[in-house]
Design an enzyme around this catalytic site. Structure first.
Site, PDB file in Angstrom:
ATOM      1  N   GLY A 100      -1.503  -1.101  10.740  1.00  0.00           N
ATOM      2  CA  GLY A 100      -2.695  -1.528  10.028  1.00  0.00           C
ATOM      3  C   GLY A 100      -2.413  -2.597   9.002  1.00  0.00           C
ATOM      4  N   CYS A 101      -2.269  -2.180   7.747  1.00  0.00           N
ATOM      5  CA  CYS A 101      -2.145  -3.149   6.661  1.00  0.00           C
ATOM      6  C   CYS A 101      -0.831  -3.915   6.699  1.00  0.00           C
ATOM      7  CB  CYS A 101      -2.329  -2.446   5.323  1.00  0.00           C
ATOM      8  SG  CYS A 101      -4.002  -1.778   5.122  1.00  0.00           S
ATOM      9  N   VAL A 102       0.253  -3.274   7.143  1.00  0.00           N
ATOM     10  CA  VAL A 102       1.517  -4.008   7.271  1.00  0.00           C
ATOM     11  C   VAL A 102       1.378  -5.065   8.355  1.00  0.00           C
ATOM     12  CG1 VAL A 102       3.951  -3.832   7.906  1.00  0.00           C
ATOM     13  CG2 VAL A 102       2.933  -2.117   6.396  1.00  0.00           C
ATOM     14  N   ASP A 115       0.786  -1.244   0.000  1.00  0.00           N
ATOM     15  CA  ASP A 115       0.000   0.000   0.000  1.00  0.00           C
ATOM     16  C   ASP A 115       0.814   1.288   0.000  1.00  0.00           C
ATOM     17  OD1 ASP A 115      -1.925  -1.920   0.227  1.00  0.00           O
ATOM     18  OD2 ASP A 115      -2.772  -1.210   2.105  1.00  0.00           O
ATOM     19  N   GLY A 148      -0.796  -7.928   7.127  1.00  0.00           N
ATOM     20  CA  GLY A 148      -0.110  -8.776   6.154  1.00  0.00           C
ATOM     21  C   GLY A 148       0.969  -9.631   6.785  1.00  0.00           C
TER      22      GLY A 148
END
Length: 233
Positions: free
Chosen positions: A166-168, A43, A171
């Site tokens: 968040g996204c890190v 992202d 993942g």
């Protein structure tokens, strides 16, 4: 780096009494890279690196430079590179529960601006790279990423991107759950909240990944895989 080294580097950020519980539980062992690492860029589109967008916490040239640097290393070593970015968000059903949690979910920037989901030219995907589209924090959730990686013979992921908390984090957790070795170069991930950034780096380092300096990650990659490139030339 030993588990003791990993614990010690967080002393001062985390109280000693809390660190002792991680020592007691045996957390923090180093996983290391396997035989075929891939770079997973999470992202880092304009939505999250350009301060003109509401989702970007602020200008961070050091982060962008670190992303560019590790990308160049993977390109030079001819190792695979994967990218994740948001899928189409124009329809409210595709945005899902973000409509309730995020006050800007229906704004033009968030839902309809095509530039928001493009990457800066310096590290943008090339034809040979793989892009995975997602609508939730983890790039593994309801995407074909795991099957792509298995087909590609990947056993390790160097995870970079935004946001750390968040996204890190999502993942990295799912990569660990799928039994990939995970390394996070600490300068190549960022967050709008410095407190959340540090707390999540610590927690990932203890439980799910090796959080290491960018220089150390690059040094290991080049020492182990540069010879393969020379042999193929």
């Amino acid at each position: 780096m030993t588990a003791t080294d990993k614990i010690e580097k967080w002393r001062g950020l985390v109280p000693d009494s809390e660190l002792d519980t991680y020592v007691k539980g045996g957390f923090g062992n180093r996983i290391g890279l396997g035989k075929r690492p891939a770079l997973l860029n999470i992202d880092t589109t304009y939505m999250f690196v350009d301060p003109a967008y509401s989702q970007c916490g602020g200008e961070n040239p050091e982060l962008v430079a670190a992303i560019q640097r590790i990308t160049d290393v993977f390109r030079n070593l001819d190792l695979p590179i994967y990218y994740s970015r948001r899928d189409d968000r124009t329809h409210p059903v595709r945005r899902g529960i973000w409509n309730l949690k995020l006050g800007t979910a229906d704004d033009f920037q968030y839902s309809r601006d095509p530039r928001a989901d493009e990457w800066p030219e310096g590290y943008a995907p090339r034809e040979q790279d793989v892009v995975v589209y997602k609508n939730k924090p983890s790039c593994f959730f309801e995407t074909p990423l795991e099957s792509f990686l298995r087909y590609d013979g990947v056993d390790s992921l160097v995870c970079i991107g935004i946001s750390t908390s968040g996204c890190v984090r999502a993942g990295v957790t799912d990569a660990f759950s799928h039994n990939f070795r995970v390394v996070v170069p600490q300068e190549a991930v960022g967050d709008r909240c410095a407190t959340a950034h540090q707390a999540n780096l610590f927690d990932m380092d203890m439980k799910f990944a090796d959080v290491e300096p960018l220089d150390s990650v690059i040094s290991e990659l080049e020492s182990r895989f540069a010879a393969d490139v020379r042999a193929a030339q």
